[in-house]
Write a protein that holds these residues in place. Structure first.
Motif, short mmCIF file in Angstrom:
data_model
loop_
_atom_site.label_atom_id
_atom_site.label_comp_id
_atom_site.label_asym_id
_atom_site.label_seq_id
_atom_site.Cartn_x
_atom_site.Cartn_y
_atom_site.Cartn_z
N ASP A 1 0.79 -1.16 -0.05
CA ASP A 1 -0.14 -0.02 0.14
C ASP A 1 0.87 1.11 0.02
O ASP A 1 0.55 2.24 -0.80
N VAL A 2 1.91 1.23 0.85
CA VAL A 2 2.81 2.36 0.89
C VAL A 2 3.49 2.56 -0.72
O VAL A 2 3.46 3.71 -1.19
N ALA A 3 3.99 1.60 -1.06
CA ALA A 3 4.77 1.73 -2.53
C ALA A 3 3.72 2.21 -3.45
O ALA A 3 3.97 2.97 -4.15
N THR A 4 2.50 1.65 -3.33
CA THR A 4 1.42 2.22 -4.27
C THR A 4 1.22 3.56 -4.23
O THR A 4 0.92 4.49 -5.40
N GLN A 5 0.89 4.16 -3.09
CA GLN A 5 0.75 5.62 -2.82
C GLN A 5 1.97 6.57 -3.13
O GLN A 5 1.71 7.61 -3.65
N LEU A 6 3.20 6.10 -2.77
CA LEU A 6 4.44 6.91 -3.21
C LEU A 6 4.39 6.88 -4.94
O LEU A 6 4.93 8.09 -5.38
N GLU A 7 4.29 5.74 -5.52
CA GLU A 7 4.07 5.97 -6.93
C GLU A 7 3.24 6.59 -7.56
O GLU A 7 3.23 7.25 -8.56
N LEU A 8 2.06 6.69 -7.03
CA LEU A 8 0.99 7.76 -7.57
C LEU A 8 1.28 9.06 -7.10
O LEU A 8 0.99 9.70 -8.07
N ALA A 9 2.23 9.40 -6.02
CA ALA A 9 2.33 10.70 -5.78
C ALA A 9 3.62 11.40 -6.50
O ALA A 9 3.62 12.51 -6.97
N ARG A 10 4.36 10.14 -7.08
CA ARG A 10 5.73 10.65 -7.83
C ARG A 10 5.24 11.66 -9.05
O ARG A 10 5.94 12.71 -9.29
#
Length: 246
Positions: free
Chosen positions: A153-162
């Motif tokens: 979930d964290v990896a997904t949110q970071l990649e969406l924010a990038r």
């Protein structure tokens, strides 16, 4: 990319103010010293940035208010959630140096968003490494599906924010849709980094709460930066207004 790296390593100091914001302000003959790294500048932009960061070590303390840039003397220190951040009031009279628009604030928001993205990435890496080596019931805790889901979930949110952060960088450079894009980047990066902090603390368990563990450096940094340069509610309202909302 530079500010993402600074966030990744939790580098302290008024870097946003000196490197990203101050060069766009009228600092007169101090600009060469600033460019050479010989001058530390810190900036307050009330109301969203009401205090000056690390004003006790800055050679120049500025306040941007009502479109005017003023040189001021720092006031009393105030506490921050992050012990590495020293905040000072700037309520006294100032010497007017010139005028400026909204550009420096937007650049500051972008730089803080990039720092949050980098800090979130480091927290994810710390949590992932700990999950690989911490054993419970004879197995690494990272092998359990519940822990995998937390980290995913964290990896997904970071990649969406990038892409929002990178898009905001383009907007600042080209001066198009700046308010919409910088605010969207701040909201997304703040949300992702906050989730990374909560997850890293949960994965580390009791050891994550100890002051001796390096995890706390990023936990406190993220908590402070999420509220710095405008909180989530402020930036969501700006995105809504930019999209034609009420």
């Amino acid at each position: 990319m530079a500010f993402e790296a600074l966030g990744y390593h939790a580098v302290p100091g008024p870097l946003v103010e000196s490197v990203a914001v101050a060069p766009a302000l009228p600092v007169g003959d101090r600009l060469p010293a600033l460019a050479a790294g010989e001058l530390i500048v810190t900036v307050a932009l009330p109301p969203e940035v009401p205090r000056a960061l690390d004003a006790d070590v800055a050679g120049l303390v500025l306040r941007v208010r009502d479109g005017l840039v003023e040189r001021v003397e720092p006031g009393e220190p105030t506490r921050s959630l992050d012990p590495a951040r020293r905040l000072f009031t700037v309520d006294g009279p100032g010497e007017t140096l010139g005028e400026c628009g909204a550009g420096p604030f937007e650049t500051g928001v972008l730089a803080v968003s990039a720092q949050l993205l980098g800090a979130g990435r480091r927290l994810l890496e710390l949590a992932t490494e700990y999950a690989k080596h911490r054993h419970q019931y004879g197995r690494p805790i990272g092998s359990y599906q519940a822990v995998k889901h937390l980290l995913a979930d964290v990896a997904t949110q970071l990649e969406l924010a990038r892409p929002l952060v990178y898009g905001a960088a383009v907007a600042v450079q080209e001066r198009t849709d700046v308010i919409r894009d910088t605010s969207a980047a701040k909201v997304a990066a703040g949300r992702a980094a906050h989730l990374a902090a909560r997850t890293a603390l949960q994965v580390h368990g009791a050891v994550g709460y100890t002051a001796e563990h390096d995890l706390g450096l990023w936990l406190m940094k993220v908590r402070a930066l999420v509220a710095a340069w405008g909180g989530a509610a402020f930036h969501r309202a700006r995105v809504l207004a930019a999209l034609g909302g009420i």
